[in-house]
Design a protein around this motif. Structure first.
Motif, PDB file in Angstrom:
ATOM      1  N   ASP A  57     -25.213   0.706  -1.737  1.00  0.00           N
ATOM      2  CA  ASP A  57     -24.984   2.104  -1.342  1.00  0.00           C
ATOM      3  C   ASP A  57     -24.040   2.812  -2.304  1.00  0.00           C
ATOM      4  N   LYS A  58     -24.367   4.038  -2.662  1.00  0.00           N
ATOM      5  CA  LYS A  58     -23.503   4.794  -3.565  1.00  0.00           C
ATOM      6  C   LYS A  58     -22.781   5.912  -2.816  1.00  0.00           C
ATOM      7  N   LYS A  59     -21.574   6.218  -3.271  1.00  0.00           N
ATOM      8  CA  LYS A  59     -20.836   7.337  -2.688  1.00  0.00           C
ATOM      9  C   LYS A  59     -21.573   8.642  -2.991  1.00  0.00           C
TER      10      LYS A  59
ATOM     11  N   GLU B  36     -24.459  -9.074  -0.259  1.00  0.00           N
ATOM     12  CA  GLU B  36     -25.799  -8.788  -0.794  1.00  0.00           C
ATOM     13  C   GLU B  36     -26.148  -9.765  -1.914  1.00  0.00           C
ATOM     14  N   LYS B  37     -25.158 -10.039  -2.763  1.00  0.00           N
ATOM     15  CA  LYS B  37     -25.416 -10.991  -3.849  1.00  0.00           C
ATOM     16  C   LYS B  37     -25.743 -12.378  -3.279  1.00  0.00           C
ATOM     17  N   GLY B  38     -25.050 -12.746  -2.202  1.00  0.00           N
ATOM     18  CA  GLY B  38     -25.352 -14.024  -1.548  1.00  0.00           C
ATOM     19  C   GLY B  38     -26.763 -14.039  -0.983  1.00  0.00           C
TER      20      GLY B  38
ATOM     21  N   ARG C 162     -33.725   3.988 -10.949  1.00  0.00           N
ATOM     22  CA  ARG C 162     -34.438   2.790 -11.386  1.00  0.00           C
ATOM     23  C   ARG C 162     -33.481   1.765 -12.021  1.00  0.00           C
ATOM     24  N   ARG C 163     -32.479   2.239 -12.750  1.00  0.00           N
ATOM     25  CA  ARG C 163     -31.538   1.301 -13.356  1.00  0.00           C
ATOM     26  C   ARG C 163     -30.691   0.638 -12.277  1.00  0.00           C
ATOM     27  N   ARG C 164     -31.071  -0.527 -11.891  1.00  0.00           N
ATOM     28  CA  ARG C 164     -30.282  -1.297 -10.933  1.00  0.00           C
ATOM     29  C   ARG C 164     -29.834  -2.567 -11.650  1.00  0.00           C
ATOM     30  N   SER C 165     -28.735  -3.134 -11.203  1.00  0.00           N
ATOM     31  CA  SER C 165     -28.266  -4.381 -11.792  1.00  0.00           C
ATOM     32  C   SER C 165     -29.229  -5.499 -11.420  1.00  0.00           C
ATOM     33  N   VAL C 166     -29.813  -6.117 -12.451  1.00  0.00           N
ATOM     34  CA  VAL C 166     -30.833  -7.141 -12.233  1.00  0.00           C
ATOM     35  C   VAL C 166     -30.256  -8.507 -12.569  1.00  0.00           C
ATOM     36  N   ARG C 167     -30.410  -9.436 -11.645  1.00  0.00           N
ATOM     37  CA  ARG C 167     -29.846 -10.778 -11.836  1.00  0.00           C
ATOM     38  C   ARG C 167     -30.917 -11.854 -11.966  1.00  0.00           C
ATOM     39  N   TRP C 168     -32.181 -11.485 -11.681  1.00  0.00           N
ATOM     40  CA  TRP C 168     -33.285 -12.453 -11.794  1.00  0.00           C
ATOM     41  C   TRP C 168     -34.302 -11.940 -12.786  1.00  0.00           C
TER      42      TRP C 168
ATOM     43  N   GLY D 240     -16.477 -14.926 -14.664  1.00  0.00           N
ATOM     44  CA  GLY D 240     -16.440 -15.442 -13.299  1.00  0.00           C
ATOM     45  C   GLY D 240     -17.601 -14.929 -12.460  1.00  0.00           C
ATOM     46  N   GLY D 241     -18.132 -13.764 -12.818  1.00  0.00           N
ATOM     47  CA  GLY D 241     -19.058 -13.067 -11.923  1.00  0.00           C
ATOM     48  C   GLY D 241     -20.518 -13.434 -12.088  1.00  0.00           C
ATOM     49  N   THR D 242     -20.805 -14.576 -12.745  1.00  0.00           N
ATOM     50  CA  THR D 242     -22.213 -14.924 -12.978  1.00  0.00           C
ATOM     51  C   THR D 242     -22.596 -16.210 -12.260  1.00  0.00           C
TER      52      THR D 242
ATOM     53  N   VAL E 299     -19.160  -6.272   1.016  1.00  0.00           N
ATOM     54  CA  VAL E 299     -20.565  -6.054   1.383  1.00  0.00           C
ATOM     55  C   VAL E 299     -21.431  -6.328   0.160  1.00  0.00           C
ATOM     56  N   HIS E 300     -20.939  -5.907  -0.991  1.00  0.00           N
ATOM     57  CA  HIS E 300     -21.652  -6.202  -2.243  1.00  0.00           C
ATOM     58  C   HIS E 300     -21.802  -7.715  -2.447  1.00  0.00           C
ATOM     59  N   ARG E 301     -20.719  -8.449  -2.188  1.00  0.00           N
ATOM     60  CA  ARG E 301     -20.804  -9.902  -2.364  1.00  0.00           C
ATOM     61  C   ARG E 301     -21.797 -10.524  -1.379  1.00  0.00           C
TER      62      ARG E 301
ATOM     63  N   ALA F 129     -24.303   5.476 -11.240  1.00  0.00           N
ATOM     64  CA  ALA F 129     -23.935   4.537 -12.314  1.00  0.00           C
ATOM     65  C   ALA F 129     -23.467   3.209 -11.720  1.00  0.00           C
ATOM     66  N   PRO F 130     -23.574   2.141 -12.485  1.00  0.00           N
ATOM     67  CA  PRO F 130     -23.062   0.852 -11.993  1.00  0.00           C
ATOM     68  C   PRO F 130     -21.537   0.866 -11.935  1.00  0.00           C
ATOM     69  N   SER F 131     -20.973   0.052 -11.063  1.00  0.00           N
ATOM     70  CA  SER F 131     -19.515  -0.109 -11.034  1.00  0.00           C
ATOM     71  C   SER F 131     -19.209  -1.514 -10.526  1.00  0.00           C
ATOM     72  N   ALA F 132     -18.104  -2.069 -11.013  1.00  0.00           N
ATOM     73  CA  ALA F 132     -17.788  -3.463 -10.694  1.00  0.00           C
ATOM     74  C   ALA F 132     -17.685  -3.655  -9.180  1.00  0.00           C
TER      75      ALA F 132
ATOM     76  N   CYS G 157     -27.627  -6.125 -16.419  1.00  0.00           N
ATOM     77  CA  CYS G 157     -26.583  -6.263 -15.395  1.00  0.00           C
ATOM     78  C   CYS G 157     -25.234  -6.339 -16.091  1.00  0.00           C
ATOM     79  N   SER G 158     -24.363  -5.388 -15.805  1.00  0.00           N
ATOM     80  CA  SER G 158     -22.998  -5.461 -16.335  1.00  0.00           C
ATOM     81  C   SER G 158     -22.293  -6.642 -15.699  1.00  0.00           C
ATOM     82  N   ILE G 159     -21.451  -7.298 -16.469  1.00  0.00           N
ATOM     83  CA  ILE G 159     -20.700  -8.446 -15.952  1.00  0.00           C
ATOM     84  C   ILE G 159     -19.227  -8.224 -16.263  1.00  0.00           C
ATOM     85  N   ASN G 160     -18.434  -8.359 -15.220  1.00  0.00           N
ATOM     86  CA  ASN G 160     -17.010  -8.045 -15.290  1.00  0.00           C
ATOM     87  C   ASN G 160     -16.270  -8.945 -16.275  1.00  0.00           C
ATOM     88  N   TRP G 161     -15.347  -8.360 -17.023  1.00  0.00           N
ATOM     89  CA  TRP G 161     -14.503  -9.147 -17.897  1.00  0.00           C
ATOM     90  C   TRP G 161     -13.035  -8.841 -17.604  1.00  0.00           C
TER      91      TRP G 161
HETATM   92  C1  LIG Z   1     -17.758  -3.202 -15.035  1.00  0.00           C
HETATM   93  C2  LIG Z   1     -18.792  -3.868 -14.189  1.00  0.00           C
HETATM   94  C3  LIG Z   1     -18.675  -5.203 -13.911  1.00  0.00           C
HETATM   95  C4  LIG Z   1     -19.638  -5.854 -13.146  1.00  0.00           C
HETATM   96  N1  LIG Z   1     -19.529  -7.200 -12.949  1.00  0.00           N
HETATM   97  C5  LIG Z   1     -20.524  -7.865 -12.324  1.00  0.00           C
HETATM   98  C6  LIG Z   1     -20.485  -9.289 -12.254  1.00  0.00           C
HETATM   99  O1  LIG Z   1     -19.556  -9.921 -12.766  1.00  0.00           O
HETATM  100  N2  LIG Z   1     -21.492  -9.927 -11.642  1.00  0.00           N
HETATM  101  C7  LIG Z   1     -22.553  -9.246 -11.093  1.00  0.00           C
HETATM  102  O2  LIG Z   1     -23.442  -9.893 -10.562  1.00  0.00           O
HETATM  103  N3  LIG Z   1     -22.607  -7.894 -11.131  1.00  0.00           N
HETATM  104  C8  LIG Z   1     -21.624  -7.189 -11.757  1.00  0.00           C
HETATM  105  N4  LIG Z   1     -21.699  -5.818 -11.876  1.00  0.00           N
HETATM  106  C9  LIG Z   1     -22.806  -5.065 -11.284  1.00  0.00           C
HETATM  107  C10 LIG Z   1     -22.357  -4.329 -10.026  1.00  0.00           C
HETATM  108  O3  LIG Z   1     -22.260  -5.227  -8.975  1.00  0.00           O
HETATM  109  C11 LIG Z   1     -23.326  -3.195  -9.729  1.00  0.00           C
HETATM  110  O4  LIG Z   1     -23.270  -2.273 -10.772  1.00  0.00           O
HETATM  111  C12 LIG Z   1     -23.013  -2.478  -8.429  1.00  0.00           C
HETATM  112  O5  LIG Z   1     -23.120  -3.330  -7.346  1.00  0.00           O
HETATM  113  C13 LIG Z   1     -23.958  -1.285  -8.222  1.00  0.00           C
HETATM  114  O6  LIG Z   1     -25.294  -1.691  -8.230  1.00  0.00           O
HETATM  115  P1  LIG Z   1     -26.350  -1.143  -9.286  1.00  0.00           P
HETATM  116  O7  LIG Z   1     -25.835  -1.474 -10.661  1.00  0.00           O
HETATM  117  O8  LIG Z   1     -27.620  -1.857  -8.994  1.00  0.00           O
HETATM  118  O9  LIG Z   1     -26.447   0.326  -9.126  1.00  0.00           O
HETATM  119  C14 LIG Z   1     -20.731  -5.135 -12.626  1.00  0.00           C
HETATM  120  C15 LIG Z   1     -20.825  -3.779 -12.891  1.00  0.00           C
HETATM  121  C16 LIG Z   1     -19.876  -3.144 -13.679  1.00  0.00           C
HETATM  122  C17 LIG Z   1     -20.021  -1.702 -13.994  1.00  0.00           C
END
Ligand SMILES: Cc1cc2nc3c(=O)[nH]c(=O)nc-3n(C[C@H](O)[C@H](O)[C@H](O)COP(=O)(O)O)c2cc1C
Ligand SMILES: Cc1cc2nc3c(=O)[nH]c(=O)nc-3n(C[C@H](O)[C@H](O)[C@H](O)COP(=O)(O)O)c2cc1C
Lengths: 352, 352
Positions: B341-343, A87-89, B187-193, B242-244, A83-85, A214-217, B296-300
């Protein structure tokens, strides 16, 4: 045991010599085997047992994930990730006319299974709303059309909260200044001496709902908080850790932050439980502070015997990995706080 | 390559069959080898190469630690850990009349080496102050006395800030309410733009000095922030992940959070770089938010080829492990934010 006693009775210089020799032999082996990745794996297969538990937990995690996929319930981690993917799309610029073709089928199947199993929660509503938007936005291909039919034939919730992407401008303003945040960060110190005052579950729940933001992958949130509230329970858990000597009987509450490797089909994501778990733990500590509660993170290194003890007390599955323990309580104002000098941005930043 | 083309040209049902068979064989192997810790280690030695890099990084980390101990400079991690332990000894209730006997000698030696090498920083002042308090508090034994002589013969800084334990009551009050913190966390949301607007290094430095206040195991702070500021540099780094896909060219700044396994003599502490690095990263993101910046955190994940790419760009040593990348910039107010959505605390808490 008598060998241990004998060893202890040896004169200091002899002890030191034995220790040095053992260390040097150990290091020579380490140097030898560290010359390649393959040899390093041989080392952790034949010479050291220190990776056994993690290797097995990763394999069992992968199995668990596969079993959840086959089961007719809900694969929570799989659904959340997809579902997250979606949303990203949906927020992509430019948005592609078709996307998610390769996983939309299994995603709808997983959603429908959970719906049929009667699961109604935030995640299901979120999945429903995002899938609805996805199907109205995406073009037509045989695979997408077939997934769409499966989705429309599932009984969806009547009401929705429109849990779908929104523009950044809709977010609330930041209510905290940098300076205030610095004071909060300075105030949060690891506290080891607590008042003899119980902590209410309500406050723990409030703090956990803050941690959950908090954010999570891929938004998987692969962790849980095992709460041992009350001095006796807290001590039982805290004693399993090595780093609580001298103060474990003093802790009003202990929370184990535990990650689940069953959320991942692949070994390469094995560190994410530590990362996501710690991001949430940090928000947890800060939220506790704002509620008048102090905390102390407690190290959970990989030590087989302790892993077994804790797993038994908390009922952890093998693929569940403890990230850390967290002591929680009302700080004793007279209790000592180590100064704990921190590095500066000059020590920590390297410009590329 | 032509085999790949051929494989792609196969009809869908055949492709699915092949995939299922491969997956099933894979899973059967996983099931077999997951039956014991030893067999699991055999799996990751002979069948899968996915742990090679980590195994080798852990071994090289141990070697590195040993070399730093032998060198006449500073073993930063060793000194920080032991000064931290001395502080814990000083705040103990009741305080023991003698403690730290087994490591006070090497600690003073490490401190003196750094002093002689001309290192003057916060850590040295902290070490000096804590050692001073330690020697005035602790009883006399041959080992402690000999360490004390070594300490007094070292040229210590004249001035001190009294970087030593203090009572909890001296900490500032918490300046942020729970409700304000919740708004910040929302307010802290993952921002991609992002806006096409550069980020100043000064702001990054401010945020990093806030991140530095996060807790870390034994106060080692085993991480560094590799900052690639500017769209071109940022894209080069972001592309390694990979996640960007689809948004890496849009990032004003990328920070790699990197942990150093050279801080640990033992394999069992190998996860601490991920934990400490993520705790700091969380404070970093919140501080950025308070400075008007989004992230925006990016997975490694552990992927050999990508590890090599990134190591080359940033000049990372083998024992340095990337925890995550972090995109940083001014959010485009019209950019889409996934609902994510968060748990809830009900999903996340298990009471023991
Ligand atoms: C360890 C980690 C890796 C993540 N990797 C990616 C990523 O590769 N690409 C991306 O677009 N978002 C990435 N995110 C962001 C998550 O998708 C995002 O934290 C999650 O969907 C929750 O949304 P929010 O951060 O807005 O609360 C990552 C977040 C974390 C914590
Ligand atoms: C992962 C982790 C493990 C820790 N383990 C312990 C521990 O076992 N025992 C303890 O007393 N403190 C422990 N701490 C607390 C650290 O000693 C503390 O964070 C550090 O000295 C910095 O001090 P501060 O938290 O007051 O800023 C741990 C902290 C972290 C982040």
């Amino acid at each position: 045991m008598s060998l241990m006693l004998l060893a202890r009775a040896l004169p200091e210089p002899v002890k030191d010599l034995i220790k040095t020799t053992r260390n040097n032999t150990g290091l020579a082996l380490v140097r030898l085997f560290s010359s390649s990745g393959f040899l390093s794996s041989v080392y952790y297969c034949l010479i050291s047992r220190e990776f056994d538990r993690e290797h097995r937990a990763v394999l069992l995690g992968r199995l668990h994930f596969a079993q959840r996929m086959l089961g007719k319930g809900e694969n929570d981690a799989f659904l959340r990730r997809n579902v997250h993917r979606l949303e990203k799309g949906l927020i992509m610029r430019p948005r592609r006319s078709t996307f998610a073709e390769d996983y939309i089928g299994p995603t709808v199947r997983c959603y429908a299974d959970a719906t049929r199993a009667g699961v109604v929660n935030g995640q299901q509503r979120w999945a429903n709303d995002v899938l609805t938007d996805y199907f109205s936005a995406v073009g037509s291909t045989p695979r997408i059309d077939s997934a769409k039919r499966a989705f429309t034939s599932t009984e969806n919730p009547d009401e929705t909260n429109r849990c779908v992407p929104y523009p950044h401008s809709q977010l609330p303003d930041c209510p905290v200044s940098y300076d205030e945040l610095m004071v909060l960060f300075r105030r949060r110190r690891s506290v080891r001496w607590y008042q003899d005052k119980p902590v209410s579950n309500e406050l723990i729940e409030q703090a956990v709902s803050a941690a959950a933001l908090a954010p999570s992958a891929c938004n998987r949130q692969p962790f849980r908080f095992y709460v041992s509230n009350g001095k006796e329970k807290a001590a039982e858990v805290a004693k399993c850790a090595g780093g609580t000597a001298g103060f474990h009987d003093n802790l009003p509450c202990v929370i184990a932050v535990v990650g689940d490797l069953g959320c991942y089909p692949e070994a390469r994501d094995r560190h994410v439980v530590y990362i996501d778990g710690s991001l949430a733990a940090m928000q947890l500590m800060l939220a506790l502070e704002s509620l008048g509660l102090s905390s102390c993170s407690i190290n959970w290194p990989d030590v087989e015997e302790r892993e077994r003890q804790l797993a038994k007390i908390l009922g952890l599955a093998y693929q569940e990995r403890t990230v850390m323990l967290l002591a929680v309580g009302y700080a004793d104002p007279t209790g000592g706080i180590p100064y704990s000098d921190k590095k500066t941005e000059k020590d920590l930043i390297i410009y590329n």
